[in-house]
Scaffold this motif. Sequence first.
Motif, PDB file in Angstrom:
ATOM      1  N   VAL A  81       0.846  -1.202   0.000  1.00  0.00           N
ATOM      2  CA  VAL A  81       0.000   0.000   0.000  1.00  0.00           C
ATOM      3  C   VAL A  81       0.878   1.248   0.000  1.00  0.00           C
ATOM      4  CG1 VAL A  81      -1.755   1.293   1.274  1.00  0.00           C
ATOM      5  CG2 VAL A  81      -1.948  -1.182   1.055  1.00  0.00           C
ATOM      6  N   GLU A  82       1.987   1.200   0.701  1.00  0.00           N
ATOM      7  CA  GLU A  82       2.905   2.348   0.695  1.00  0.00           C
ATOM      8  C   GLU A  82       3.437   2.600  -0.711  1.00  0.00           C
ATOM      9  OE1 GLU A  82       3.306   4.603   3.122  1.00  0.00           O
ATOM     10  OE2 GLU A  82       1.744   3.383   4.052  1.00  0.00           O
ATOM     11  N   GLN A  83       3.715   1.530  -1.436  1.00  0.00           N
ATOM     12  CA  GLN A  83       4.174   1.670  -2.823  1.00  0.00           C
ATOM     13  C   GLN A  83       3.089   2.348  -3.662  1.00  0.00           C
ATOM     14  OE1 GLN A  83       5.462  -2.063  -4.480  1.00  0.00           O
ATOM     15  NE2 GLN A  83       5.931  -1.165  -6.460  1.00  0.00           N
ATOM     16  N   LEU A  84       1.849   1.957  -3.474  1.00  0.00           N
ATOM     17  CA  LEU A  84       0.739   2.587  -4.201  1.00  0.00           C
ATOM     18  C   LEU A  84       0.550   4.037  -3.763  1.00  0.00           C
ATOM     19  CD1 LEU A  84      -1.841  -0.343  -4.168  1.00  0.00           C
ATOM     20  CD2 LEU A  84      -0.537   0.492  -6.135  1.00  0.00           C
ATOM     21  N   ARG A  85       0.718   4.311  -2.483  1.00  0.00           N
ATOM     22  CA  ARG A  85       0.569   5.679  -1.976  1.00  0.00           C
ATOM     23  C   ARG A  85       1.629   6.605  -2.569  1.00  0.00           C
ATOM     24  NH1 ARG A  85      -1.599   6.350   3.794  1.00  0.00           N
ATOM     25  NH2 ARG A  85      -0.048   7.978   3.716  1.00  0.00           N
ATOM     26  N   ILE A  86       2.844   6.104  -2.710  1.00  0.00           N
ATOM     27  CA  ILE A  86       3.923   6.894  -3.321  1.00  0.00           C
ATOM     28  C   ILE A  86       3.564   7.215  -4.770  1.00  0.00           C
ATOM     29  CG2 ILE A  86       6.323   6.779  -4.124  1.00  0.00           C
ATOM     30  CD1 ILE A  86       6.887   5.200  -1.471  1.00  0.00           C
ATOM     31  N   LEU A  87       3.049   6.218  -5.477  1.00  0.00           N
ATOM     32  CA  LEU A  87       2.605   6.450  -6.861  1.00  0.00           C
ATOM     33  C   LEU A  87       1.492   7.494  -6.911  1.00  0.00           C
ATOM     34  CD1 LEU A  87       2.423   2.928  -8.550  1.00  0.00           C
ATOM     35  CD2 LEU A  87       3.753   4.903  -9.319  1.00  0.00           C
ATOM     36  N   LEU A  88       0.557   7.392  -5.995  1.00  0.00           N
ATOM     37  CA  LEU A  88      -0.581   8.307  -5.980  1.00  0.00           C
ATOM     38  C   LEU A  88      -0.149   9.745  -5.729  1.00  0.00           C
ATOM     39  CD1 LEU A  88      -3.649   8.516  -6.173  1.00  0.00           C
ATOM     40  CD2 LEU A  88      -3.755   8.054  -3.719  1.00  0.00           C
ATOM     41  N   GLU A  89       0.891   9.941  -4.949  1.00  0.00           N
ATOM     42  CA  GLU A  89       1.370  11.293  -4.631  1.00  0.00           C
ATOM     43  C   GLU A  89       2.077  11.956  -5.806  1.00  0.00           C
ATOM     44  OE1 GLU A  89       3.753  10.917  -1.106  1.00  0.00           O
ATOM     45  OE2 GLU A  89       2.025  10.354   0.116  1.00  0.00           O
ATOM     46  N   ARG A  90       2.552  11.175  -6.762  1.00  0.00           N
ATOM     47  CA  ARG A  90       3.218  11.732  -7.943  1.00  0.00           C
ATOM     48  C   ARG A  90       2.166  12.090  -8.995  1.00  0.00           C
ATOM     49  NH1 ARG A  90       6.589   7.121  -9.648  1.00  0.00           N
ATOM     50  NH2 ARG A  90       6.176   8.060 -11.655  1.00  0.00           N
ATOM     51  N   PRO A  91       1.994  13.372  -9.307  1.00  0.00           N
ATOM     52  CA  PRO A  91       0.946  13.783 -10.249  1.00  0.00           C
ATOM     53  C   PRO A  91       1.102  13.189 -11.652  1.00  0.00           C
ATOM     54  CG  PRO A  91       1.981  15.704  -9.228  1.00  0.00           C
ATOM     55  CD  PRO A  91       2.738  14.505  -8.776  1.00  0.00           C
ATOM     56  N   ASP A  92       2.317  12.819 -12.031  1.00  0.00           N
ATOM     57  CA  ASP A  92       2.539  12.272 -13.367  1.00  0.00           C
ATOM     58  C   ASP A  92       2.413  10.745 -13.413  1.00  0.00           C
ATOM     59  OD1 ASP A  92       4.848  11.892 -11.826  1.00  0.00           O
ATOM     60  OD2 ASP A  92       6.148  11.904 -13.588  1.00  0.00           O
ATOM     61  N   SER A  93       2.121  10.108 -12.295  1.00  0.00           N
ATOM     62  CA  SER A  93       2.042   8.642 -12.272  1.00  0.00           C
ATOM     63  C   SER A  93       0.712   8.154 -12.838  1.00  0.00           C
ATOM     64  CB  SER A  93       2.213   8.113 -10.844  1.00  0.00           C
ATOM     65  OG  SER A  93       1.031   8.316 -10.096  1.00  0.00           O
ATOM     66  N   LEU A  95      -1.230   5.987 -11.544  1.00  0.00           N
ATOM     67  CA  LEU A  95      -2.238   5.855 -10.492  1.00  0.00           C
ATOM     68  C   LEU A  95      -2.869   7.206 -10.154  1.00  0.00           C
ATOM     69  CD1 LEU A  95      -3.758   4.022  -8.582  1.00  0.00           C
ATOM     70  CD2 LEU A  95      -1.877   4.261  -6.944  1.00  0.00           C
ATOM     71  N   SER A  96      -2.061   8.235 -10.087  1.00  0.00           N
ATOM     72  CA  SER A  96      -2.575   9.572  -9.813  1.00  0.00           C
ATOM     73  C   SER A  96      -3.539  10.011 -10.923  1.00  0.00           C
ATOM     74  CB  SER A  96      -1.420  10.553  -9.689  1.00  0.00           C
ATOM     75  OG  SER A  96      -1.893  11.855  -9.472  1.00  0.00           O
ATOM     76  N   GLN A  97      -3.164   9.763 -12.164  1.00  0.00           N
ATOM     77  CA  GLN A  97      -4.022  10.130 -13.289  1.00  0.00           C
ATOM     78  C   GLN A  97      -5.295   9.287 -13.317  1.00  0.00           C
ATOM     79  OE1 GLN A  97      -1.598  10.139 -16.833  1.00  0.00           O
ATOM     80  NE2 GLN A  97      -0.270  11.732 -16.027  1.00  0.00           N
ATOM     81  N   LEU A  98      -5.161   8.001 -12.970  1.00  0.00           N
ATOM     82  CA  LEU A  98      -6.330   7.126 -12.930  1.00  0.00           C
ATOM     83  C   LEU A  98      -7.332   7.606 -11.875  1.00  0.00           C
ATOM     84  CD1 LEU A  98      -7.782   4.514 -13.850  1.00  0.00           C
ATOM     85  CD2 LEU A  98      -6.513   3.313 -12.052  1.00  0.00           C
ATOM     86  N   VAL A  99      -6.849   7.937 -10.689  1.00  0.00           N
ATOM     87  CA  VAL A  99      -7.734   8.418  -9.628  1.00  0.00           C
ATOM     88  C   VAL A  99      -8.382   9.750 -10.044  1.00  0.00           C
ATOM     89  CG1 VAL A  99      -7.829   9.241  -7.233  1.00  0.00           C
ATOM     90  CG2 VAL A  99      -6.612   7.126  -7.789  1.00  0.00           C
ATOM     91  N   GLY A 100      -7.636  10.611 -10.724  1.00  0.00           N
ATOM     92  CA  GLY A 100      -8.225  11.845 -11.238  1.00  0.00           C
ATOM     93  C   GLY A 100      -9.335  11.567 -12.241  1.00  0.00           C
TER      94      GLY A 100
END
Length: 159
Positions: A81-93, A95-100
């Motif tokens: 989950v920490e690995q996913l959280r790090i991805l989520l915090e990066r706006p260019d990742s 995962l971040s784009q998917l959540v957006g």
Amino acid sequence: MSHRARTNQLLYQAELLLAQSAVSVGDEHDMARRMAGEEGALALLELALSSLLDEIAVVARWPQSSWRERLSSPPAPVAEVEQLRILLERPDSWLSQLVGDIDRLQGEAGAARREESRIRGDGLIIAAAANASLVERLTEALVAFKAILPGLRESSVEW
């Protein structure tokens, strides 16, 4: 069906919808069909993300909660989950784009966009494929999701 099998099934179904939404039949429903395929694939990717977090929650013996809660404030620190959280915090990742995109999907306007076209002075039509970027983002997210999945599963099996 196990959470693992469900996650795999949802990713496969999202992939099928993305491929299908790219096919043009040439009728008046093409745009609506494409938009439905994009939003359907996006909804399936959200369900796959939720299912992945359910996989982790079962191993970590977490209480029931939403995928957003598990990702934003997990009940206990877990490396996956920490690995996913790090991805989520990066706006260019991915995962971040998917959540957006998921946030836009749940909004009033939705995530898929109509193609805009303009008529130039000489009568020619210019089409701007504004929503090709959604298909590209979803395809990139799907590929990245599938690439990260074995590593997340391998480390959770270890403990």
